[in-house]
Design an enzyme around this catalytic site. Structure first.
Site, PDB file in Angstrom:
ATOM      1  N   ASN A   8      27.212  15.324  20.418  1.00 56.97           N
ATOM      2  CA  ASN A   8      26.889  15.105  18.943  1.00 56.97           C
ATOM      3  C   ASN A   8      27.928  14.035  18.531  1.00 56.97           C
ATOM      4  OD1 ASN A   8      26.787  14.894  16.145  1.00 56.97           O
ATOM      5  ND2 ASN A   8      25.752  16.981  16.067  1.00 56.97           N
ATOM      6  N   ASN A 148      24.186  24.327  17.772  1.00 54.86           N
ATOM      7  CA  ASN A 148      24.533  24.841  16.566  1.00 54.86           C
ATOM      8  C   ASN A 148      24.630  26.539  16.503  1.00 54.86           C
ATOM      9  OD1 ASN A 148      25.129  23.263  14.439  1.00 54.86           O
ATOM     10  ND2 ASN A 148      23.131  22.418  14.689  1.00 54.86           N
ATOM     11  N   HIS A 247      32.332  16.586  16.682  1.00 59.76           N
ATOM     12  CA  HIS A 247      32.113  17.493  17.990  1.00 59.76           C
ATOM     13  C   HIS A 247      32.824  16.700  19.350  1.00 59.76           C
ATOM     14  CE1 HIS A 247      28.596  19.643  16.825  1.00 59.76           C
ATOM     15  NE2 HIS A 247      28.493  18.830  15.619  1.00 59.76           N
TER      16      HIS A 247
END
Length: 256
Positions: A8, A148, A247
């Protein structure tokens, strides 16, 4: 050897120099990106090409956006799966050396009990149905991305603190477990049994220096690829330095 990764990037154009360094340092065959935060026409195709990669992109202005960067041409590129909610650019897949590879950006969910939370659970359910079809068709598959969801207590720096909260609530974890139970393997966890290794840290409250993180960036593989697993790791160093993504990239290596 086949090497794949997921990251990400939290804005591809803000993190372009870091992306170039990641590609040079790790040399993946395929890198899946999420949260591009740009439309296809704003994607840095030429810069990525100069690094030796072709890019397949599904973009969206200011939000979301996913991509597949590949050393070799990809075929059968698709921007959704059957039943996939279409309002967000969150999924792109293609065939690579006979393997279906997807970059997925699962909704965050915002807050447990909110409409976005139930949207997230529905998204995961529909992804599971699509992966079941791949399984039933006998198609080797890899799904990489920001899920997530932290799968287990081992993937959270403080399970008691996160209990019942977004990213670690029981319904989210159950939805992810349902996908794994279809015949998919969390590659990193199958190879690395120790805790304390995370892929996301909040920008606030010194979360990264304190290693107050969660492992929510995953590489899921169909069971037929299990005998080919060799190595999986998180590039924690990429979270260091100036203007990092929140991330870190995650990689896995497989025998051909």
């Amino acid at each position: 050897m086949l090497k794949v990764g997921t990251w990400n990037v939290n804005s591809i154009n803000a993190r372009l120099d870091r992306l170039k360094a990641v590609l040079d340092r790790h040399q993946p065959d395929v890198l899946c990106l999420q949260e591009l935060k740009c439309t296809e026409d704003k994607f840095p195709y030429l810069e990525v090409k100069a690094c030796g990669y072709e890019a397949q992109v599904f973009g969206q202005k200011a939000y979301n956006g996913v991509a597949l960067l590949s050393r070799e041409p990809l075929s059968g590129v698709a921007h959704s799966f059957e039943g996939c909610p279409s309002e967000d650019a969150r999924y792109i897949c293609a065939d690579f050396r006979g393997i279906q590879i997807a970059s997925a950006y699962i909704p965050n969910g915002q807050e447990v009990g909110s409409s976005r939370y139930f949207y997230k659970l529905d998204w995961l359910h529909k992804l599971g149905l699509a992966l079941k079809q791949l399984r039933d068709a006998g198609k080797p598959a890899l799904v990489l991305g920001d899920f997530n969801v932290a799968p287990t207590a081992q993937d959270v720096h403080d399970p008691a603190e996160w209990a019942g909260r977004i990213l670690f609530s029981e319904p989210e974890r159950a939805a992810l477990s349902g996908i794994l139970e279809l015949g998919f393997i969390d590659v990193f966890r199958s190879l690395v049994t120790t805790g304390g290794q995370y892929s996301w840290w909040d920008y606030r409250q010194l979360a990264f220096p304190k290693n107050h993180g969660l492992r929510i960036d995953l590489i899921l593989a169909s069971q037929d690829l299990g005998p080919r697993f060799q190595k999986s790791y998180i590039d924690r160093d990429e979270r260091k330095g100036s203007k990092p993504s929140d991330h870190a990239p995650v990689f896995a290596e497989f025998l051909e």
